[in-house]
Motif scaffolding. Structure first.
Motif, PDB file in Angstrom:
ATOM      1  N   ASP A   1      58.413  62.800  72.243  1.00 23.94           N
ATOM      2  CA  ASP A   1      58.209  61.657  71.362  1.00 23.94           C
ATOM      3  C   ASP A   1      57.957  62.087  69.918  1.00 23.94           C
ATOM      4  O   ASP A   1      57.555  61.290  69.090  1.00 23.94           O
TER       5      ASP A   1
ATOM      6  N   GLY B   1      58.272  62.981  66.048  1.00 29.44           N
ATOM      7  CA  GLY B   1      58.890  62.155  65.024  1.00 29.44           C
ATOM      8  C   GLY B   1      59.950  62.877  64.206  1.00 29.44           C
ATOM      9  O   GLY B   1      60.426  63.958  64.554  1.00 29.44           O
TER      10      GLY B   1
ATOM     11  N   GLN C   1      62.527  57.787  69.310  1.00 24.94           N
ATOM     12  CA  GLN C   1      62.507  58.798  68.258  1.00 24.94           C
ATOM     13  C   GLN C   1      63.861  59.506  68.147  1.00 24.94           C
ATOM     14  O   GLN C   1      64.338  59.722  67.028  1.00 24.94           O
TER      15      GLN C   1
ATOM     16  N   SER D   1      54.330  61.605  64.954  1.00 27.74           N
ATOM     17  CA  SER D   1      53.968  61.378  66.351  1.00 27.74           C
ATOM     18  C   SER D   1      53.410  62.657  66.953  1.00 27.74           C
ATOM     19  O   SER D   1      52.798  63.464  66.258  1.00 27.74           O
ATOM     20  N   ASP D   2      53.637  62.880  68.231  1.00 31.89           N
ATOM     21  CA  ASP D   2      53.138  64.089  68.898  1.00 31.89           C
ATOM     22  C   ASP D   2      54.169  65.188  68.693  1.00 31.89           C
ATOM     23  O   ASP D   2      55.243  65.161  69.300  1.00 31.89           O
TER      24      ASP D   2
ATOM     25  N   HIS E   1      53.742  57.367  63.266  1.00 36.39           N
ATOM     26  CA  HIS E   1      54.458  57.506  64.538  1.00 36.39           C
ATOM     27  C   HIS E   1      55.911  57.900  64.294  1.00 36.39           C
ATOM     28  O   HIS E   1      56.431  58.820  64.923  1.00 36.39           O
TER      29      HIS E   1
END
Length: 135
Positions: free
Chosen positions: A110, A112, A65, A104-105, A100
């Motif tokens: 991680d 995005g 990312q 994402s989170d 993602h």
């Protein structure tokens, strides 16, 4: 012919994801080869002729990312702060990795593009704000 990327108004990137566990279980095989130059992919379908595709950026299945943000998000913010309108969007079939890459989170390393761009946007605003300059 070489193109001056600072003078182009549209840039196209592709991010190749690894096979999912379901795809592996079904016996699927990778059909895309990412070239080391970061701008080309070759798609090989069965025994047919391979097809070469060129992009401004190509991210392989092991891309992170932060790499995607540095190549796409940060320059987008640079242009925005120079007064240009900027847009980034993801396009692809269901399950191809759009969410993602874009989200994402949001609370992890991680995260995005959207959380990273938002965070960097407000960091830049804070850094550029002075007594006589406000946003």
């Amino acid at each position: 012919a070489e193109v001056d990327v600072d003078q182009t108004s549209v840039r196209v990137a592709v991010r190749c994801r690894p096979l999912s566990q379901k795809e592996i279980n079904e016996g699927s095989e990778e059909c895309v080869e990412v070239h080391k130059d970061g701008q080309h992919v070759t798609m090989q379908m069965d025994a047919g002729t391979p097809h070469l595709f060129a992009f401004d950026h190509v991210f392989g299945k092991d891309s992170t990312q932060p790499e995607v943000f540095e190549a796409l998000g940060s320059p987008l913010l640079d242009k925005s702060f120079q007064g240009y309108n900027s847009t980034i969007f993801a396009y692809g079939q269901t399950g191809s990795g759009k969410t993602h890459t874009m989200m994402s989170d949001r609370k992890s390393d991680d995260r995005g593009l959207i959380p990273r761009i938002s965070e960097n946007l407000f960091e830049r605003i804070t850094a550029l704000t002075t007594g006589s300059r406000k946003f």
